[in-house]
Design a protein around this motif. Structure first.
Motif, PDB file in Angstrom:
ATOM      1  N   UNK A 136       0.846  -0.999  -0.091  1.00 16.49           N
ATOM      2  CA  UNK A 136       0.120   0.005   0.018  1.00 16.49           C
ATOM      3  C   UNK A 136       0.952   1.271   0.120  1.00 16.49           C
ATOM      4  N   UNK A 137       1.879   1.311   0.688  1.00  9.31           N
ATOM      5  CA  UNK A 137       2.832   2.464   0.857  1.00  9.31           C
ATOM      6  C   UNK A 137       3.418   2.683  -0.451  1.00  9.31           C
ATOM      7  N   UNK A 138       4.021   1.543  -1.110  1.00 11.37           N
ATOM      8  CA  UNK A 138       4.669   1.713  -2.710  1.00 11.37           C
ATOM      9  C   UNK A 138       3.558   2.141  -3.346  1.00 11.37           C
ATOM     10  N   UNK A 139       2.471   1.490  -3.630  1.00  7.18           N
ATOM     11  CA  UNK A 139       1.395   2.067  -4.352  1.00  7.18           C
ATOM     12  C   UNK A 139       0.993   3.667  -4.170  1.00  7.18           C
ATOM     13  N   UNK A 140       1.027   3.891  -3.032  1.00  7.42           N
ATOM     14  CA  UNK A 140       0.651   5.178  -2.665  1.00  7.42           C
ATOM     15  C   UNK A 140       1.774   6.367  -3.079  1.00  7.42           C
ATOM     16  N   UNK A 141       3.103   5.799  -3.010  1.00 12.04           N
ATOM     17  CA  UNK A 141       3.843   6.728  -3.458  1.00 12.04           C
ATOM     18  C   UNK A 141       3.802   6.744  -5.013  1.00 12.04           C
ATOM     19  N   UNK A 142       3.534   5.712  -5.519  1.00 12.30           N
ATOM     20  CA  UNK A 142       3.519   5.795  -7.289  1.00 12.30           C
ATOM     21  C   UNK A 142       2.287   6.663  -7.639  1.00 12.30           C
ATOM     22  N   UNK A 143       1.313   6.499  -6.883  1.00 14.04           N
ATOM     23  CA  UNK A 143       0.055   7.237  -7.107  1.00 14.04           C
ATOM     24  C   UNK A 143       0.282   8.761  -7.232  1.00 14.04           C
ATOM     25  N   UNK A 144       1.052   8.948  -6.122  1.00 13.77           N
ATOM     26  CA  UNK A 144       1.355  10.576  -5.952  1.00 13.77           C
ATOM     27  C   UNK A 144       2.235  11.161  -7.067  1.00 13.77           C
ATOM     28  N   UNK A 145       3.291  10.513  -7.601  1.00 11.46           N
ATOM     29  CA  UNK A 145       4.028  10.515  -8.532  1.00 11.46           C
ATOM     30  C   UNK A 145       3.279  10.728  -9.870  1.00 11.46           C
ATOM     31  N   UNK A 146       2.211   9.868 -10.281  1.00 13.20           N
ATOM     32  CA  UNK A 146       1.783   9.762 -11.372  1.00 13.20           C
ATOM     33  C   UNK A 146       0.392  10.737 -11.422  1.00 13.20           C
ATOM     34  N   UNK A 147       0.336  11.542 -10.265  1.00 14.11           N
ATOM     35  CA  UNK A 147      -0.950  12.313 -10.105  1.00 14.11           C
ATOM     36  C   UNK A 147      -2.297  11.331 -10.087  1.00 14.11           C
ATOM     37  N   UNK A 148      -2.124  10.173  -9.614  1.00 14.24           N
ATOM     38  CA  UNK A 148      -3.435   9.254  -9.516  1.00 14.24           C
ATOM     39  C   UNK A 148      -3.713   8.615 -10.657  1.00 14.24           C
ATOM     40  N   UNK A 149      -3.004   8.924 -11.690  1.00 13.83           N
ATOM     41  CA  UNK A 149      -3.193   7.993 -13.193  1.00 13.83           C
ATOM     42  C   UNK A 149      -2.853   6.732 -13.004  1.00 13.83           C
ATOM     43  N   UNK A 150      -2.021   6.562 -12.145  1.00 13.80           N
ATOM     44  CA  UNK A 150      -1.612   4.860 -11.912  1.00 13.80           C
ATOM     45  C   UNK A 150      -1.733   4.687 -10.296  1.00 13.80           C
TER      46      UNK A 150
END
Length: 374
Positions: A136-150
Motif C-alpha cells: 500500500x505504501x509503495x502504491x501510494x508513492x507511485x500514485x502521488x508521482x503519477x498524479x493518481x493516473x496509476x
C-alpha cells in the motif's frame, strides 16, 4: 560502437517492448520504454555478470554495462532538465526508488549507483513484517508521482514475507501542444476501429509540421510539444493493422519528413495498460534475473543474494486539445535468493494508428502507444 544513448537504441527497445505487449495486435496498448529501460538499467549494477549481460543485450547490444547505465542516466538527466526549463506549465515528475526491507542493508555501491538517476531515493519499509502494508505504501508513492493516473502498480498478493527489496520507476508527463487545438473545432468524425466504424471526437487544425506521405494513404507526422518533446503519429496504409515499425523504418520516415501545411484530423484518445512484465522481459532475453537457482542479484542488499520474483508495468497516455498527459510505472520485486511557402496536405487519422512521445535531442521514447479504439 554506437553510443547506447543513440536514438536508434531507444527506438529498437521501444519497438521490442510494444511487440511483447500481451494485448492482441489490434487492441489498444501503451508502454513507457523510458520507464522500463530506466528500471532495468538501475537494476543492472546489482546483478551478476550473466544477468547484466542479458539486460545490456536487450537495451543496447554491444555496449558495456557502465556505458549503458551512464548513457541512459545521462539521457534521463537531460530529459528532466528540459522539462525544468519549460515555461508553459508543462510538467515532468520522475521517481526512481529502492524500497528495502527494514531488516536488510542496501548495498552501498548499489544505492550510490541509484543516486545518478532523477528523483532517486532509498526507503526502509516492512516488506517481511507487513507485506500488504508495504504494498500500500509503495502504491501510494507511485500514485502521488503519477498524479493518481496509476493508483496501483503492485497488485494484491504481489509482496510476500520473503521479499527483500522493490525497485520502482514512476513518471508523470503533462505537455502542452506548441500550438493547441481549438475545442470549438472538435467534431465527431468516423474512425474505422477493429470493432467497427463509429464517430469519435476529432480535433482539427492546420499545422506546419514535419510530414512524410506513406503508401495507401498512410503517413508520418511530428507535432511539437513543449521544449524538445514531440508527438510522432504513424498512420499505416488503409486496410493495414497498426503495428510497430522497426527502428530503421521509423528513422527513414524521420529523415524523409519535410515541413508541410497539414490539415490535421486527430482523435482525442485515452489508452491504458497494466500487466505483468516478467514474460515480456523473458521474451526479450532477460530471464536470468527471474531464476532463483542462479542467485542473480548479489549486490542489492548486503545480507543475501536475491532474484526478481515479480515485475509489473502500467502506463496511461491521453491526448486532448491542450496537449498530452501520460504516466507510467515499473516495479520489480527482489526476493531472497518563420513563414515560407509550404506544400499542403491533409492527414485524416481515421483508423488505428501509433503515437510516440519522444525527446528530440536524446531519442528517449517516453511513451509508445497503439490507438485502435480511441
Amino acid at each position: 560502437m554506437p553510443t547506447p544513448a543513440a536514438p536508434d537504441r531507444h527506438l529498437g527497445f521501444a519497438c521490442d517492448l510494444l511487440r511483447t505487449h500481451p494485448a492482441a495486435g489490434q487492441d489498444n496498448a501503451v508502454v513507457s520504454p523510458w520507464s522500463v529501460s530506466s528500471a532495468l538499467a538501475a537494476l543492472a549494477p546489482g546483478c551478476d555478470a550473466a544477468a547484466r549481460d542479458e539486460i545490456v543485450r536487450a537495451l543496447a547490444p554491444g555496449a558495456t554495462t557502465n556505458d549503458l547505465v551512464a548513457a541512459l542516466a545521462g539521457d534521463a538527466a537531460q530529459v528532466t532538465a528540459s522539462a525544468a526549463a519549460a515555461e508553459d506549465g508543462s510538467t515532468l515528475a520522475v521517481a526512481n526508488t529502492l524500497w528495502v526491507d527494514e531488516g536488510r542493508t542496501p548495498s552501498p555501491a548499489f544505492a550510490a549507483g541509484l543516486e545518478r538517476w532523477p528523483g532517486a531515493a532509498v526507503h526502509s519499509i516492512r516488506l517481511a513484517g507487513d507485506p500488504e502494508g508495504a504494498r500500500s505504501t509503495i502504491n501510494a508513492d507511485v500514485a502521488a508521482t503519477t498524479r493518481e493516473l496509476i493508483p496501483e502498480i503492485l497488485p494484491a498478493g504481489s509482496i510476500s514475507p520473503d521479499d527483500r527489496a522493490v525497485i520502482v520507476n514512476a513518471l508523470y508527463l503533462l505537455a502542452a501542444w506548441l500550438e493547441p487545438f481549438s475545442p470549438d473545432a472538435t467534431t465527431d468524425e468516423p474512425f474505422h476501429a477493429p470493432s467497427g466504424s463509429r464517430d469519435v471526437p476529432t480535433m482539427q487544425g492546420l499545422r506546419d509540421a514535419a510530414y512524410t506521405a506513406g503508401p495507401g494513404g498512410g503517413g508520418y507526422l511530428a507535432l511539437p510539444l513543449w521544449g524538445v518533446l514531440r508527438a510522432e503519429i504513424l498512420l499505416p496504409p488503409a486496410g493495414a493493422a497498426a503495428t510497430v515499425l522497426d527502428a530503421s523504418g521509423l528513422d527513414d520516415l524521420r529523415r524523409r519528413a519535410t515541413t508541410h501545411r497539414v490539415d490535421l484530423h486527430l482523435p482525442r484518445f485515452r489508452v491504458s495498460s497494466a500487466y505483468a512484465l516478467d514474460r515480456p522481459l523473458q521474451r526479450l532475453g532477460i530471464g536470468r534475473v527471474f531464476d532463483a537457482s542462479t542467485r542473480p542479484l548479489p549486490e542489492v542488499v548486503v545480507e543475501e543474494p536475491l532474484h526478481i520474483s515479480g515485475a509489473f508495468h502500467a502506463a496511461v497516455l491521453r491526448a486532448d486539445e491542450r496537449g498530452i498527459e501520460g504516466a507510467a510505472a515499473t516495479a520489480m520485486i527482489a526476493r531472497a535468493v518563420a513563414y515560407r511557402e509550404l506544400p499542403e496536405v491533409e492527414m485524416r487519422v481515421d483508423r488505428p494508428f501509433l503515437v510516440l512521445i519522444t525527446h528530440r535531442d536524446t531519442g528517449a521514447v517516453l511513451f509508445l502507444a497503439r490507438v485502435a479504439e480511441p
